[in-house]
Every structure is written in structure tokens, then in C-alpha cells.
Design a protein around this motif. Structure first.
Motif, short mmCIF file in Angstrom:
data_model
loop_
_atom_site.label_atom_id
_atom_site.label_comp_id
_atom_site.label_asym_id
_atom_site.label_seq_id
_atom_site.Cartn_x
_atom_site.Cartn_y
_atom_site.Cartn_z
N MET A 1 1.79 -2.88 7.67
CA MET A 1 1.45 -2.23 8.93
C MET A 1 0.79 -0.85 8.74
N ASP A 2 0.82 -0.34 7.52
CA ASP A 2 0.21 0.96 7.21
C ASP A 2 -0.98 0.72 6.29
N ILE A 3 -2.16 1.11 6.72
CA ILE A 3 -3.37 0.79 5.96
C ILE A 3 -3.36 1.44 4.58
N ARG A 4 -2.90 2.70 4.49
CA ARG A 4 -2.93 3.37 3.19
C ARG A 4 -1.92 2.75 2.24
N ALA A 5 -0.77 2.36 2.77
CA ALA A 5 0.21 1.67 1.94
C ALA A 5 -0.34 0.32 1.48
N ALA A 6 -1.03 -0.37 2.37
CA ALA A 6 -1.62 -1.66 2.02
C ALA A 6 -2.67 -1.49 0.93
N MET A 7 -3.47 -0.42 1.02
CA MET A 7 -4.50 -0.18 0.00
C MET A 7 -3.86 0.09 -1.36
N ARG A 8 -2.76 0.88 -1.38
CA ARG A 8 -2.07 1.16 -2.65
C ARG A 8 -1.51 -0.14 -3.25
N HIS A 9 -0.91 -0.95 -2.38
CA HIS A 9 -0.32 -2.20 -2.86
C HIS A 9 -1.39 -3.14 -3.41
#
Length: 457
Positions: A427-435
Motif C-alpha cells: 500500500m506504500d509506493i516507496r516501500a513497494a519500490m524497496r521490496h
């Protein structure tokens, strides 16, 4: 009348033009019967000594529009002024025609006073009738004052159609490199028997290729009646056939030029032939400003493309990616279901061993594969050999299936190999990018563990 005595009072280049006209409204010979010293000196400088009574084309380039101006001046007894872009010569012509009395039944006379300069003169452009100046000013205000330039052009074309009293008015842009043309703005009178230009646009570029030859250095083409159409049928049968097929009875067509380059054309079809001179005067100046605005519009579009598109691969660049991510963070666009990072394996080795041309080719193939598989998503070149893909509506199983497709298509090529990381449902774009980035590096490590001989130090 003593023409030489009359002309001796003119310091600017001036001459007397005679026009032979007939009861049916046609005209015959147009001659220069006398010239002042400035005119004679001008002819001498061009190695064409002036001979009184010579056909006008011995002094000036043959031009149907000039003939029409001379005829209207002597036949209607009206003074005329025109400011003309002699684009074939890179010059501007400021011309004045003043009717004179004549003691002959079918011969009229006018004074033709003219000046030629290499650059446009704004004061000469402003020397217009009040109605014409108001129409041109209105067009300029609309073009300059609107935030939506396409909508503004649509308004201006509608205004021009009404000024011309025509059934149809259109701005057509041409691309000589791609051999195509496109409709930029168009207005069709309600109830007209003519069809929109979209009906004819396919393959129409071949017709526009014939127009420069028909113009033959003139600033415009004016076909006001069947007699003019008959001349066109002899001169340009391809275009005339298309006009006959479309039901066109009269045409005024202007090229749109800016900085010496042809951008396209503007025309009015089935116009009010009783206002030919006013229409020509209005369009002559309006097209000057329209061409300038179109050139600016195309330049801004080009700059926008350059600022948003990666010039090597043709996909969206990092700048657009960052802006898109910011929009997601701010809630302006929805959070995508799938976030992928894809990294090329072996680009540095290809660059070092085969050269950067081969490396660039590898990057283009990689971008093409990603775009073809994730056609419903946003594909960005994040930088170097890294790509990011965002897909808004997709199942996790479908996202994985497409990743498998990417690997399959990559294996068909000689050099493209991807490491890909997927983050789904975050649900968090920056977290998704890191993952996704972490998963991509894990996939890259697995690739080199399976292919240690390919690992580049």
C-alpha cells in the motif's frame, strides 16, 4: 496623361501599370508603361533595363495574385495595399496600388509603388483597414491569451471561416520527413454539403506535394470561379480532381511558413468571392502569426517530449517516473497493484567487449520487450540498465506469468537477460519500490550463481 511627369514626383520605386479588361469580367494584357528613376535603376541593377510598355513579367515575377490586385484596382477604382512575404527570394514586398483615370474604354491604369526589404516590418503589417486590423488582432489575442492552444486555434479557424464566409476552413500540418499530413484545426459550416477533412486525410499528403508547384512562388492560391478552376485542371489535374470530387467551387489557400520552413497550409473552401481582396489581406497577415504560433507549439511539444521520453529507448524517463511516484504519494493517482524492478545482466560486459553501439541496441531491445509484455502499465527507464514497471490492475498470478514471458522473450535474443523483482499488493509506493529492488538483486545473485562464468568483475 503625362505619366513620366506624374512619376517624377515619386521618390520611392514607382511605375504605371496598364490592365486590359473585358466585359465578361476577365482581363488580358498587363503592362508596365512607364517607370520613374528609382524603378529604372532597380531594373538596371537586376540586368533587366526597363522598356516602357513591356509585359509586367519583364519587370516582376509572374504572379496571378499581383494580376488580380492590379485588375481590382483599375476595374473597381479602389486603392490597394498589400504586404507580401516573397519567401522564394527571402524578401518582403510592401506594395501600393492607386487607380488613375483612363481615356480608353477597355484599358485601366494604376500607379504601382513598391519597396522590398529582407526583413519583416511591423509598421507595414499594421497599415491595414480597420476591419482587417480588428480581425487579425482578435486572432492574435486568442492565440496568445489561451492556456489551451489547440482550443484557441479551433476558435481562430472558426472565426476565419466566418470572415471568409466559407463552408470549410482548415489548418493542415505537413511532415516532409514522414510524408504525412495531419489536421491541426478545422471548422465546417453547419448544413454545408462538404465533408470533414478526416474523410480525405489518408493519402492526402500526395496532393499537398503538388501545391508548391501550383503556388510557383506566390504567397497564396485563389480560385474564385469556374474559370479559375479550369486553369487549375490544366495546371494541377490531381488536386482539381479531388476538389471536384469534394464539391468545392472556390478555394483560397495559404502556405504556413516560419523561419524559412514550410509547416503546413491553411485554406477556406467555397468562400465569399465578393470579398476576395479583404479575405486575402486578412489571411495574408493572420497566417504570418498563425505560423509563428504553430512553430512555438511544435517546439514546446518537442521540448516536452525530450524532457519526458528517454531518447535511447523511447520509453518514459526517470524524471517522469519520479513525478509519477510523487503523484502516488500525494494520492493524485491510485497505488498500483504490481511494482517491478528489472535490471539487465551483462550490459557492462557488452559495452566493454562489443562497444556502446551494441550496448545501446541491447537496451532498446530490453525496453521493447518490457513494453510489449506490460502494455497496460507504465514502463520507465530508471537509469543505466534499470527499468521500473507499474501496473494498476493485475492479479499476482498474472504479474508472475508476465515476468515469465519477459524471461522467455529475452532468451530468444542473443544478449538480453533480465533480473526482475516483484512487489505485489503493497500500500506504500516507496516501500513497494524497496521490496521490488531487494527481490531484483536476489534474482540477480541467483542468476550469477547459476552462471558464474558470466559474472563480470
Amino acid at each position: 496623361m503625362n505619366f513620366d511627369e506624374l512619376l517624377s514626383h515619386y521618390k520611392a520605386k514607382a511605375c504605371i501599370v496598364s490592365v486590359e479588361f473585358f466585359p465578361d469580367g476577365t482581363y488580358g494584357n498587363i503592362r508596365v508603361v512607364a517607370g520613374n528613376k528609382a524603378h529604372c535603376d532597380d531594373m538596371a541593377s537586376l540586368n533587366h533595363p526597363f522598356e516602357p510598355g513591356c509585359p509586367y513579367e519583364a519587370c516582376f515575377p509572374k504572379n496571378p495574385n499581383f494580376e488580380e490586385h492590379c485588375y481590382c484596382c483599375v476595374h473597381e477604382g479602389k486603392p490597394l495595399h498589400a504586404y507580401v512575404d516573397l519567401y522564394m527570394m527571402g524578401l518582403w514586398l510592401n506594395m501600393f496600388l492607386l487607380p488613375l483615370d483612363s481615356d480608353q474604354e477597355n484599358i485601366g491604369y494604376c500607379i504601382y509603388c513598391y519597396d522590398v526589404t529582407p526583413k519583416a516590418d511591423s509598421s507595414a503589417m499594421a497599415d491595414l483597414s480597420a476591419d482587417t486590423a480588428a480581425d487579425v488582432l482578435k486572432a492574435c489575442i486568442k492565440l496568445r491569451g489561451s492556456g489551451d492552444i489547440k482550443h484557441a486555434f479551433q476558435d481562430v479557424v472558426e472565426d476565419i471561416r466566418q470572415i471568409c464566409g466559407s463552408d470549410h476552413c482548415c489548418i493542415l500540418l505537413t511532415d516532409d520527413e514522414k510524408c504525412t499530413c495531419s489536421i491541426f484545426a478545422e471548422s465546417l459550416r453547419r448544413g454545408s454539403s462538404l465533408y470533414p477533412m478526416a474523410r480525405y486525410i489518408e493519402g492526402f499528403y500526395t496532393i499537398t506535394e503538388t501545391w508548391p508547384g501550383t503556388l510557383a512562388g506566390s504567397t497564396c492560391i485563389i480560385l474564385k470561379d469556374e474559370r479559375d478552376m479550369d486553369k487549375l485542371r490544366e495546371q494541377n489535374p490531381v488536386w482539381s480532381a479531388s476538389l471536384d470530387y469534394a464539391g468545392v467551387k472556390s478555394v483560397v489557400l495559404f502556405p504556413l511558413r516560419h523561419g524559412g520552413k514550410l509547416l503546413g497550409y491553411m485554406w477556406a473552401l467555397n468562400f465569399n468571392i465578393d470579398d476576395v481582396i479583404k479575405i486575402k489581406e486578412t489571411l495574408e497577415l493572420t497566417t504570418f502569426f498563425i505560423a509563428s504560433e504553430i512553430a512555438s507549439y511544435k517546439l514546446l511539444n518537442k521540448l516536452e517530449v525530450m524532457s519526458t521520453i528517454d531518447s535511447l529507448t523511447g520509453i518514459k524517463n526517470r524524471n517522469v517516473m519520479n513525478n509519477y511516484v510523487d503523484q502516488i504519494v500525494e494520492g493524485q493517482v491510485p497505488m498500483p497493484k504490481a511494482v517491478l524492478f528489472a535490471d539487465l545482466n551483462g550490459l557492462k560486459r557488452v559495452n566493454d567487449e562489443q562497444g556502446h553501439v551494441a550496448g545501446d541496441k541491447m537496451l532498446r531491445k530490453a525496453a521493447s520487450i518490457l513494453q510489449s509484455i506490460f502494455h497496460d502499465g507504465e514502463v520507465f527507464r530508471a537509469g543505466g540498465d534499470e527499468f521500473m514497471v507499474l501496473v494498476s490492475e493485475i492479479d499476482e498470478s498474472e504479474a508472475q506469468r508476465r515476468i515469465d514471458q519477459v524471461h522467455y522473450l529475452s532468451k530468444i535474443t542473443d544478449d538480453v537477460r533480465f533480473s526482475i523483482g516483484l512487489s505485489y499488493g503493497e500500500m506504500d509506493i516507496r516501500a513497494a519500490m524497496r521490496h521490488a529492488d531487494e527481490c531484483m538483486y536476489a534474482d540477480k545473485n541467483a542468476y550469477y550463481m547459476a552462471n558464474p562464468e558470466l559474472k563480470y568483475r
